[in-house]
Design a protein around this motif. Structure first.
Motif, PDB file in Angstrom:
ATOM      1  N   GLU A  66      -1.669  11.141  -6.247  1.00 34.97           N
ATOM      2  CA  GLU A  66      -2.901  11.925  -6.424  1.00 34.97           C
ATOM      3  C   GLU A  66      -4.156  11.118  -6.109  1.00 34.97           C
ATOM      4  O   GLU A  66      -5.256  11.654  -6.098  1.00 34.97           O
ATOM      5  CB  GLU A  66      -2.967  12.490  -7.851  1.00 34.97           C
ATOM      6  CG  GLU A  66      -3.096  11.448  -8.949  1.00 34.97           C
ATOM      7  CD  GLU A  66      -1.809  10.692  -9.290  1.00 34.97           C
ATOM      8  OE1 GLU A  66      -1.907   9.737 -10.085  1.00 34.97           O
ATOM      9  OE2 GLU A  66      -0.728  11.020  -8.780  1.00 34.97           O
ATOM     10  N   TRP A  67      -3.989   9.812  -5.846  1.00 34.83           N
ATOM     11  CA  TRP A  67      -5.119   8.935  -5.529  1.00 34.83           C
ATOM     12  C   TRP A  67      -4.911   8.297  -4.159  1.00 34.83           C
ATOM     13  O   TRP A  67      -4.275   7.250  -4.060  1.00 34.83           O
ATOM     14  CB  TRP A  67      -5.263   7.836  -6.581  1.00 34.83           C
ATOM     15  CG  TRP A  67      -5.812   8.348  -7.854  1.00 34.83           C
ATOM     16  CD1 TRP A  67      -5.128   8.716  -8.961  1.00 34.83           C
ATOM     17  CD2 TRP A  67      -7.188   8.567  -8.146  1.00 34.83           C
ATOM     18  NE1 TRP A  67      -5.984   9.149  -9.936  1.00 34.83           N
ATOM     19  CE2 TRP A  67      -7.272   9.072  -9.458  1.00 34.83           C
ATOM     20  CE3 TRP A  67      -8.366   8.395  -7.426  1.00 34.83           C
ATOM     21  CZ2 TRP A  67      -8.470   9.412 -10.059  1.00 34.83           C
ATOM     22  CZ3 TRP A  67      -9.562   8.730  -8.027  1.00 34.83           C
ATOM     23  CH2 TRP A  67      -9.613   9.239  -9.321  1.00 34.83           C
ATOM     24  N   PRO A  68      -5.441   8.912  -3.085  1.00 42.08           N
ATOM     25  CA  PRO A  68      -5.328   8.264  -1.769  1.00 42.08           C
ATOM     26  C   PRO A  68      -5.903   6.847  -1.843  1.00 42.08           C
ATOM     27  O   PRO A  68      -6.932   6.616  -2.477  1.00 42.08           O
ATOM     28  CB  PRO A  68      -6.167   9.158  -0.858  1.00 42.08           C
ATOM     29  CG  PRO A  68      -6.188  10.488  -1.555  1.00 42.08           C
ATOM     30  CD  PRO A  68      -6.148  10.176  -3.022  1.00 42.08           C
ATOM     31  N   ASP A 120       0.827  -1.210   0.000  1.00 41.24           N
ATOM     32  CA  ASP A 120       0.000   0.000   0.000  1.00 41.24           C
ATOM     33  C   ASP A 120       0.861   1.261   0.000  1.00 41.24           C
ATOM     34  O   ASP A 120       0.547   2.235  -0.695  1.00 41.24           O
ATOM     35  CB  ASP A 120      -0.954  -0.008   1.189  1.00 41.24           C
ATOM     36  CG  ASP A 120      -2.106  -0.978   1.017  1.00 41.24           C
ATOM     37  OD1 ASP A 120      -2.230  -1.614  -0.045  1.00 41.24           O
ATOM     38  OD2 ASP A 120      -2.898  -1.114   1.977  1.00 41.24           O
ATOM     39  N   GLN A 158       0.740   3.917  -2.985  1.00 42.87           N
ATOM     40  CA  GLN A 158       0.458   5.320  -2.688  1.00 42.87           C
ATOM     41  C   GLN A 158       1.564   6.220  -3.225  1.00 42.87           C
ATOM     42  O   GLN A 158       1.299   7.287  -3.768  1.00 42.87           O
ATOM     43  CB  GLN A 158       0.292   5.523  -1.183  1.00 42.87           C
ATOM     44  CG  GLN A 158      -0.232   6.882  -0.833  1.00 42.87           C
ATOM     45  CD  GLN A 158      -1.618   7.120  -1.403  1.00 42.87           C
ATOM     46  OE1 GLN A 158      -2.597   6.645  -0.877  1.00 42.87           O
ATOM     47  NE2 GLN A 158      -1.716   7.867  -2.488  1.00 42.87           N
ATOM     48  N   GLU A 164      -7.510   4.965   0.136  1.00 49.84           N
ATOM     49  CA  GLU A 164      -8.886   4.761   0.595  1.00 49.84           C
ATOM     50  C   GLU A 164      -9.920   5.327  -0.380  1.00 49.84           C
ATOM     51  O   GLU A 164     -11.089   4.962  -0.328  1.00 49.84           O
ATOM     52  CB  GLU A 164      -9.101   5.330   2.011  1.00 49.84           C
ATOM     53  CG  GLU A 164      -8.892   6.818   2.147  1.00 49.84           C
ATOM     54  CD  GLU A 164      -7.429   7.240   2.307  1.00 49.84           C
ATOM     55  OE1 GLU A 164      -7.188   8.461   2.318  1.00 49.84           O
ATOM     56  OE2 GLU A 164      -6.539   6.372   2.394  1.00 49.84           O
ATOM     57  N   GLN A 165      -9.484   6.189  -1.301  1.00 57.02           N
ATOM     58  CA  GLN A 165     -10.390   6.736  -2.309  1.00 57.02           C
ATOM     59  C   GLN A 165     -10.294   5.997  -3.639  1.00 57.02           C
ATOM     60  O   GLN A 165     -11.114   6.192  -4.527  1.00 57.02           O
ATOM     61  CB  GLN A 165     -10.110   8.218  -2.526  1.00 57.02           C
ATOM     62  CG  GLN A 165     -10.451   9.075  -1.332  1.00 57.02           C
ATOM     63  CD  GLN A 165     -10.112  10.535  -1.566  1.00 57.02           C
ATOM     64  OE1 GLN A 165      -9.841  10.972  -2.679  1.00 57.02           O
ATOM     65  NE2 GLN A 165     -10.116  11.309  -0.482  1.00 57.02           N
ATOM     66  N   MET A 166      -9.300   5.141  -3.755  1.00 51.89           N
ATOM     67  CA  MET A 166      -9.109   4.359  -4.976  1.00 51.89           C
ATOM     68  C   MET A 166     -10.219   3.319  -5.063  1.00 51.89           C
ATOM     69  O   MET A 166     -10.667   2.790  -4.044  1.00 51.89           O
ATOM     70  CB  MET A 166      -7.743   3.658  -4.877  1.00 51.89           C
ATOM     71  CG  MET A 166      -7.124   3.259  -6.169  1.00 51.89           C
ATOM     72  SD  MET A 166      -5.465   2.563  -5.871  1.00 51.89           S
ATOM     73  CE  MET A 166      -4.505   4.046  -5.601  1.00 51.89           C
ATOM     74  N   ALA A 167     -10.659   3.009  -6.268  1.00 50.49           N
ATOM     75  CA  ALA A 167     -11.663   1.949  -6.438  1.00 50.49           C
ATOM     76  C   ALA A 167     -11.110   0.657  -5.833  1.00 50.49           C
ATOM     77  O   ALA A 167      -9.957   0.298  -6.101  1.00 50.49           O
ATOM     78  CB  ALA A 167     -11.974   1.751  -7.914  1.00 50.49           C
ATOM     79  N   ARG A 197      -7.413  -1.047  -6.448  1.00 51.33           N
ATOM     80  CA  ARG A 197      -6.486  -1.160  -5.320  1.00 51.33           C
ATOM     81  C   ARG A 197      -5.992  -2.602  -5.157  1.00 51.33           C
ATOM     82  O   ARG A 197      -4.804  -2.850  -4.983  1.00 51.33           O
ATOM     83  CB  ARG A 197      -7.195  -0.675  -4.053  1.00 51.33           C
ATOM     84  CG  ARG A 197      -6.386  -0.787  -2.791  1.00 51.33           C
ATOM     85  CD  ARG A 197      -7.073  -0.130  -1.600  1.00 51.33           C
ATOM     86  NE  ARG A 197      -8.366  -0.718  -1.287  1.00 51.33           N
ATOM     87  CZ  ARG A 197      -9.503  -0.027  -1.164  1.00 51.33           C
ATOM     88  NH1 ARG A 197      -9.517   1.278  -1.344  1.00 51.33           N
ATOM     89  NH2 ARG A 197     -10.625  -0.635  -0.854  1.00 51.33           N
TER      90      ARG A 197
END
Length: 153
Positions: A70-72, A61, A65, A74-77, A81
């Motif tokens: 630009e893609w946290p 992870d 990251q 927890e916000q990634m699909a 992920r």
């Protein structure tokens, strides 16, 4: 379909479920392998991938990251992920799968299970990871180990 491709599909489905529900990984894998019977060689590869991805999840992870700031995470699909976790595992932790094959397999999973843009996203992140692979292995102290199974890709 080749056993390893089926194994990656099973591994992705298992990781996805465990990621979203925190179900017991052993039960999830058993159910996934019953739902999608594959040769034992492929089943062993799927089990290895899931167990190793969970074992190294924090490092994977952190690297994902770093490759996609630009893609946290927890916000990634969730599908993206978990595809990235599997592919990063193959690229960083020793696998007999050639890097370009690992990336191609991940992109195919993204096209099959992800959104319209998942394939491009996964390809971009993994391309960046591959270009920095040696530095990442050194920076994170990753000890390369052979894959559990040297079967077909």
């Amino acid at each position: 379909m080749k056993p390893r491709r089926l194994a990656r599909m099973v591994a992705l489905q298992a990781l996805f479920e465990v990621d979203l529900t925190a179900h017991d990984v052993t039960l999830v894998l058993r159910e996934r392998l019953l739902a999608q019977p594959i040769p034992e060689q492929g089943a062993a590869f799927a089990r290895h991938m899931v167990e190793a991805a969970l074992q190294h999840r924090d490092t994977l992870d952190a690297i994902i990251q770093r490759m996609a700031p630009e893609w946290p995470l927890e916000q990634m699909a969730p599908v993206d992920r978990n595809i990235l976790r599997l592919a990063a595992l193959e690229l960083l932790y020793g696998s007999d799968t050639p890097p370009k094959v690992a990336i191609n397999e991940a992109v195919e999973l993204a096209k099959l299970f992800g959104s319209e843009s998942s394939g491009r996203f996964v390809n971009g992140v993994l391309g960046t990871l591959l270009s920095q692979r040696k530095d990442l292995i050194a920076a994170y102290g990753i000890a390369l180990k052979p894959a559990a199974d040297a079967g077909e890709t």
